[in-house]
Scaffold this active site. Structure first.
Site, mmCIF file in Angstrom:
data_model
loop_
_atom_site.group_PDB
_atom_site.id
_atom_site.type_symbol
_atom_site.label_atom_id
_atom_site.label_comp_id
_atom_site.label_asym_id
_atom_site.label_seq_id
_atom_site.Cartn_x
_atom_site.Cartn_y
_atom_site.Cartn_z
ATOM 1 N N CYS A 1 0.852 -1.191 0.000
ATOM 2 C CA CYS A 1 0.000 0.000 0.000
ATOM 3 C C CYS A 1 0.884 1.236 0.000
ATOM 4 C CB CYS A 1 -0.999 -0.017 1.153
ATOM 5 S SG CYS A 1 -0.479 0.822 2.634
ATOM 6 N N GLU A 2 0.463 2.211 -0.803
ATOM 7 C CA GLU A 2 1.323 3.379 -0.981
ATOM 8 C C GLU A 2 1.295 4.313 0.219
ATOM 9 O OE1 GLU A 2 -0.125 5.068 -4.590
ATOM 10 O OE2 GLU A 2 -1.638 6.293 -3.604
ATOM 11 N N HIS A 3 0.340 4.087 1.122
ATOM 12 C CA HIS A 3 0.264 4.990 2.278
ATOM 13 C C HIS A 3 1.229 4.596 3.387
ATOM 14 C CE1 HIS A 3 -3.917 5.182 0.480
ATOM 15 N NE2 HIS A 3 -3.407 6.376 0.285
ATOM 16 N N HIS A 4 1.381 3.284 3.597
ATOM 17 C CA HIS A 4 2.222 2.829 4.712
ATOM 18 C C HIS A 4 3.381 1.955 4.239
ATOM 19 C CE1 HIS A 4 -1.871 3.520 6.408
ATOM 20 N NE2 HIS A 4 -1.179 4.095 7.371
ATOM 21 N N GLN B 1 -5.543 -0.477 -3.809
ATOM 22 C CA GLN B 1 -6.242 -1.616 -4.429
ATOM 23 C C GLN B 1 -7.098 -1.162 -5.611
ATOM 24 O OE1 GLN B 1 -8.032 -4.340 -1.610
ATOM 25 N NE2 GLN B 1 -9.472 -5.064 -3.150
ATOM 26 N N HIS C 1 -5.401 -5.938 4.056
ATOM 27 C CA HIS C 1 -4.359 -4.912 4.144
ATOM 28 C C HIS C 1 -3.668 -4.977 5.499
ATOM 29 C CE1 HIS C 1 -5.551 -2.423 0.509
ATOM 30 N NE2 HIS C 1 -6.474 -3.367 0.565
HETATM 31 N N1 LIG Z 1 -8.827 3.400 -0.599
HETATM 32 C C1 LIG Z 1 -7.735 2.764 -0.144
HETATM 33 N N2 LIG Z 1 -7.239 3.096 1.040
HETATM 34 C C2 LIG Z 1 -6.153 2.424 1.471
HETATM 35 C C3 LIG Z 1 -5.543 1.406 0.750
HETATM 36 N N3 LIG Z 1 -4.500 0.933 1.469
HETATM 37 C C4 LIG Z 1 -4.476 1.649 2.608
HETATM 38 N N4 LIG Z 1 -5.486 2.558 2.627
HETATM 39 C C5 LIG Z 1 -5.922 3.568 3.615
HETATM 40 O O1 LIG Z 1 -5.204 4.755 3.465
HETATM 41 C C6 LIG Z 1 -5.614 5.580 4.536
HETATM 42 C C7 LIG Z 1 -4.535 6.570 4.901
HETATM 43 O O2 LIG Z 1 -5.151 7.389 5.863
HETATM 44 P P1 LIG Z 1 -4.386 8.410 6.806
HETATM 45 O O3 LIG Z 1 -5.381 8.954 7.803
HETATM 46 O O4 LIG Z 1 -3.628 9.390 5.965
HETATM 47 O O5 LIG Z 1 -3.308 7.469 7.507
HETATM 48 P P2 LIG Z 1 -3.286 6.858 8.979
HETATM 49 O O6 LIG Z 1 -3.330 7.954 9.991
HETATM 50 O O7 LIG Z 1 -2.126 5.928 9.047
HETATM 51 O O8 LIG Z 1 -4.683 6.071 9.014
HETATM 52 P P3 LIG Z 1 -5.110 4.781 9.829
HETATM 53 O O9 LIG Z 1 -4.732 3.576 9.000
HETATM 54 O O10 LIG Z 1 -6.612 4.918 9.957
HETATM 55 O O11 LIG Z 1 -4.410 4.794 11.144
HETATM 56 C C8 LIG Z 1 -6.047 4.639 5.643
HETATM 57 O O12 LIG Z 1 -7.433 4.807 5.830
HETATM 58 C C9 LIG Z 1 -5.741 3.236 5.049
HETATM 59 O O13 LIG Z 1 -6.660 2.242 5.499
HETATM 60 C C10 LIG Z 1 -6.100 1.082 -0.513
HETATM 61 O O14 LIG Z 1 -5.627 0.202 -1.248
HETATM 62 N N5 LIG Z 1 -7.191 1.788 -0.929
HETATM 63 ZN ZN LIG Z 2 -1.738 1.222 4.203
#
Ligand SMILES: Nc1nc2c(ncn2[C@@H]2O[C@H](COP(=O)(O)OP(=O)(O)OP(=O)(O)O)[C@@H](O)[C@H]2O)c(=O)[nH]1
Ligand SMILES: [Zn+2]
Length: 199
Positions: free
Chosen positions: A88-91, A129, A157
């Site tokens: 996942c690109e966020h984490h 995704q 995830h």
């Molecule tokens: N739509 C989508 N969201 C994703 C995917 N993979 C991870 N995420 C979400 O990306 C979001 C990033 O949110 P942020 O609030 O910026 O990050 P965060 O504070 O680490 O969020 P939490 O995971 O809720 O603790 C989270 O809600 C993750 O669940 C994906 O493939 N698609």
């Molecule tokens: Zn993630």
């Protein structure tokens, strides 16, 4: 046979800097880079990361074009339960699950192995995704130009399991449909076949 299941992993070139960043992470979390078990870790981790993101260097269109065969088969072709492992690109934590892909040929069929291969090309990148689903769908649609294509991905995830909201059993389903699969009967046939053990 080699002890290594996937030799590709051992021919990976490490981009400058990636290894050093892993050293920085290990140091940054307060670990000792010089202790036995960690000495080679930056290099191992960099190789693993280069492997997991090798899709940036691969061309999915070329892979599909390499095995398209003229054939007058115009029923649905389904490849289901294709394992996916992406980041996942966020984490930058893994998400993993299964992809189910179907198309209806329009004069050309494609070598079956090429479908999982292009899934890997797009999965081995930093992804969400939804975009992974869309990338696979558009690649097949624009290259093979079938009568229709459908993609369903079900994934878990790690960023929602190991940390954050900590939900172990939630499954995310994404889907995309083009051409004939925009018709409800065709789409339903696909969805029925991927949920059946007999397909
Ligand atoms: N739509 C989508 N969201 C994703 C995917 N993979 C991870 N995420 C979400 O990306 C979001 C990033 O949110 P942020 O609030 O910026 O990050 P965060 O504070 O680490 O969020 P939490 O995971 O809720 O603790 C989270 O809600 C993750 O669940 C994906 O493939 N698609
Ligand atoms: Zn993630």
């Amino acid at each position: 046979m080699s002890a290594y299941h996937n030799l590709e992993e051992y021919n990976i070139e490490i981009t400058n800097g990636v290894k050093e960043f892993y050293s920085g992470i290990i140091d940054g979390i307060g670990e000792n880079l010089n202790r036995d078990g960690l000495q080679k870790t930056p290099e191992r981790a960099a190789k693993a990361m280069m492997f997991l993101t090798q899709g940036y260097k691969q061309d999915a269109v070329e892979i599909l074009k390499g095995a398209m065969f003229a054939e007058n088969y115009d029923n649905m072709v389904i490849i289901k339960d294709i394992e996916i492992y992406s980041l996942c690109e966020h984490h930058m934590l893994p998400f993993f699950g299964k992809a189910h892909i179907a198309y209806i040929p329009n004069g050309y069929i494609v070598g079956l192995s090429k479908i999982p291969r292009i899934v890997d090309v797009f999965a081995r990148r930093l992804q969400v995704q939804e975009r992974l689903t869309h990338d696979i769908l558009e690649c097949i649609n624009s290259t093979l130009k079938p009568q229709g294509v459908g993609v369903v991905i079900e994934a878990s995830h790690m960023c929602m399991m190991m940390r954050g909201v900590q939900k172990q059993n939630s499954l995310t389903t994404t889907s995309g449909f083009r051409g004939q699969f925009e018709k409800i009967e065709t789409r339903n046939e696909f969805l029925k076949l991927i949920s059946s053990d007999l397909s």
